[in-house]
Design an enzyme around this catalytic site. Sequence first.
Site, short mmCIF file in Angstrom:
data_model
loop_
_atom_site.label_atom_id
_atom_site.label_comp_id
_atom_site.label_asym_id
_atom_site.label_seq_id
_atom_site.Cartn_x
_atom_site.Cartn_y
_atom_site.Cartn_z
N LYS B 75 0.85 -1.18 0.00
CA LYS B 75 0.00 0.00 0.00
C LYS B 75 0.90 1.24 0.00
CE LYS B 75 -3.93 1.86 2.70
NZ LYS B 75 -4.78 1.64 3.89
N SER B 150 -9.67 1.69 3.07
CA SER B 150 -8.81 2.47 2.22
C SER B 150 -7.79 1.66 1.42
CB SER B 150 -8.06 3.51 3.06
OG SER B 150 -7.21 2.86 3.98
N SER B 174 -9.83 -0.77 7.10
CA SER B 174 -9.24 -0.51 5.79
C SER B 174 -8.57 -1.69 5.10
CB SER B 174 -8.25 0.65 5.88
OG SER B 174 -8.94 1.87 5.96
#
Lengths: 468, 483
Positions: B75, B150, B174
């Site tokens: 990420k 997210s 997330s």
Amino acid sequence: MNYRLVSGFETHVELATASKIFCGCSTKFGAKPNTHCCPVCTGQPGSLPVLNKKVVEYAIRAGLATHCTINAVTHLDRKNYSYPDLPKAYQISQYDRPLCEHGYIELDSGKRIGITRIHIEEDAGKLVHERGFTYIDYNRGGVPLIEIVSEPDISSPEEAREYVEKLQLIMRYIGVSDCKMQEGSMRCDVNVSLSQDGVMGTRTEIKNMNSVTFIERAIIYEAARQREILEGGGRVEQATLRFDEATGETYVMRTKEDAQDYRYFPEPDLLTVVIPQEKIDEIAAHMSELPVQKRARYLSLGISAQNANLLCRYRAVCDFFDACLKADAGARHAANLIVGTIYAALPTEEDKEAFALPFAAEEFAKLVKYVDGGKINFTLAQITLSEMLKKGGAVSDYIKEEDLAGISAGELESLCIQAVAANPAAAADYRAGKHKAIGSFFGYIKRATGGRADIKAAEQVLKRLLSD
Amino acid sequence: MSGKIARFSAMLARGEVTSRQLTERYIARIQKLNPVLNAYVCTTFEEALIQADYADGLIKSGMAMPLTGIPMALKDNICTEGLPTTCCSKMLQGYRPCYSATVWERLKAQGAVLLGKTNMDEFAMGSASETSFFGAPKNPADISRVTGGSSGGSAAAVAADLAVYALGSDTGGSVRQPASFCGVVGFKPTYGAVSRYGLIAYASSLDQIGPLASSAEDAAIVYDAIRGSDVRDQTSLPSAGGPTPLECDISSLTVGVPQEFLGEGVAEEVKQAIGAAVCAFERAGAKVKKVTLPAFEVALPVYYIISCAEASSNLGRYDGIRYGFRAEQFGDIRDMVIKTRSAGFGNEVKRRIMLGTYVLSSGYFDAYYKKACLLRGRIRQEFARVFGECDILLTPTSPTTAFRLGQKPASSTAAYLADICTVPASIAGLPAVSVPCGIGEGGLPIGLQMIADRSRDDLVLACAHFFEGVAEVKTPLCREVQL
């Protein structure tokens, strides 16, 4: 109207740990800008602080030395504000649970200045303004600090000076900081207000004072300024001030209206700090002697109060002096030689604080022991010491062993006879009752023996010779 | 049935394929599909091939570890030294960290191959990855749908096989919620189980790195590689040595079904899928128990107060002075900071900074932040009570399946509801996993969330492993992403 000065201090002291409070970077002063930096102390995204245990230990020492209670469970908080020298936009500090609380420092008068709290925090970087640009040096960022907050117990500029000097000395003694105000390792914010017939007045805060003399001056100026306002029927406005060293005046930096909201909250990146009582006991057991304790010990050794004060002013001097005592030197002669001869060669405060001598305490102790044992007189010791201070080396380079045999009684007798013979006028004076004239013979004897003769013994011999 | 990582590892060990070949295969897929999915915001193919060659060397010399030579993704809020790390914000445009996160260091030490950095909500703030400065990633099950967020890019990459596995970060769901939306496994370990050093902070007391993978087994392998205490993160926890055991006796377990997670707002198809999952455990001999967590109703406000408060402080450092974006026209330093922050942050980030600043302000601190911390304690206590009577909780990961891209929620509060099932475990710091448990209307994946007590990460993974064995839900892929 009866005005009384009310002053309290917030003092920042840089701790002398080798590494910073939340990372492994060096705390050394004076390095090339931005060379003692890492992701943590420059606040790189994603970096995390790790609390340096030494910082907690040093702060506990400071707390114990100022008679504080140590909070066994404490934590760190974030103090949020934005400034270019603060790379995370928050300072990790302590808010509602400081490490140390409720202590005091005792002045010579016996009056106690209360210590409200001592907490640990990180220092910010430094802005450098040069050639129309502003640069940031983050070397100082993350250097550990303790903030020592006093009660508003100080009621004169002289007390303020004494408080700061005492604090400075204590911190140096316990080895937590060098407290060099000119290098910024000790800085004071000074609160000043005037109470009127016992009613507290509005206070102003003079920020970032870095000299004891300026602190005294700033307090005198600020108290006078407030008094003038009050006597004119005006009101003192709560404000943060800066002291202009050139003009000797204070001026307003910001008023209460633009006071910041720091939005303190517990630092989530660090754990609660739990200090076991055994740890506190251990730190207490290993604390070095405090200035008051040291002074009392020196007095008990028969040193004059004045000399004891002069020695205790400097931690390095005490260390040197204590080393001499350990080497069996007599306290009184050692103190006299240090305060007289060595101090004369070290004119500035910094020199005395550093106390960098070209010879070891043990070497100095040898010299003192010669005086103690009557092998040389004090004057020769002073002369030798002056030479050693200039050129360094060992005592044996200046005083030969064979010289130390001393002057035999027979030799002294004949020297005295020679002295009297060489100065018949003085001999006549003495015999006529002018007893002071005996001093004239001492010079002769000193010159003839290179200062090795025992003048007291010589005096006895001379008295006998002259009364015959 | 063994996981993808074990299969590839075996092939690499037998020499049937080299890491370079495997990596090239993934690069080709990314080149073909990323323009459709926008899962990666930055690819690091050149470095990946170098890492693959290094991995091949390790394999040849018999020094292979479980993740050696396996292509993966990170990420974009996980710091990678010298490689762009932007949190998908304009604010960190061009930022290349001078150090690597502990998780990446640990994976690199195993010989992992990094394909690139994945899309996400700006600074991990969002539940659809739509606040990304690079535009939203698309759901491989239906590219008109969001990936969730997210960690949306990581979930999409794993679902569409653009990476064998990926790391995400989970603050309020997330990792789990996008895993649920995209039909993969997403695991949020116990708070502190994985070092946060190098994870760009959103909310420090909640942030936790976790793997997204195509099976619980793979998630466990990745978890084993990254977990354990780290001297750089004081909040990290020591962990037991050896691989996490995935076998467990389901019949010895008591499964709790918290009623509050199945209330109003939870789609019927989701309720049904969760019901079926509970039955699967029951059939395997587990005892099933209905439980209640009354504090559940305050979980969402508690989460938003605490996370925004911490975020407002964590994001203060982006001022344009040291790194990242800086406004071009400005007067003095103060003006520069204001203009930089105004132009550098997106609306959601600004909203949360303002909210957080507000709840920490003097005069409001006690009513909001302090109260939220108290309630956080109560939520923890309720979980503790519940785990006194059962071993694992089964809930939906999200009340619905993936919603349409660009579908504007009625309000910010309505958007925040998407996190309602995932935030309680975050607040309490508990381990939780999302596993695919069914396919809903429109072929959209449904996720089952399993939550265990603190440090029972092993139990969460073992139950996930058991469940996927009996449920056998395939990750659905839409036409556009089928090669």
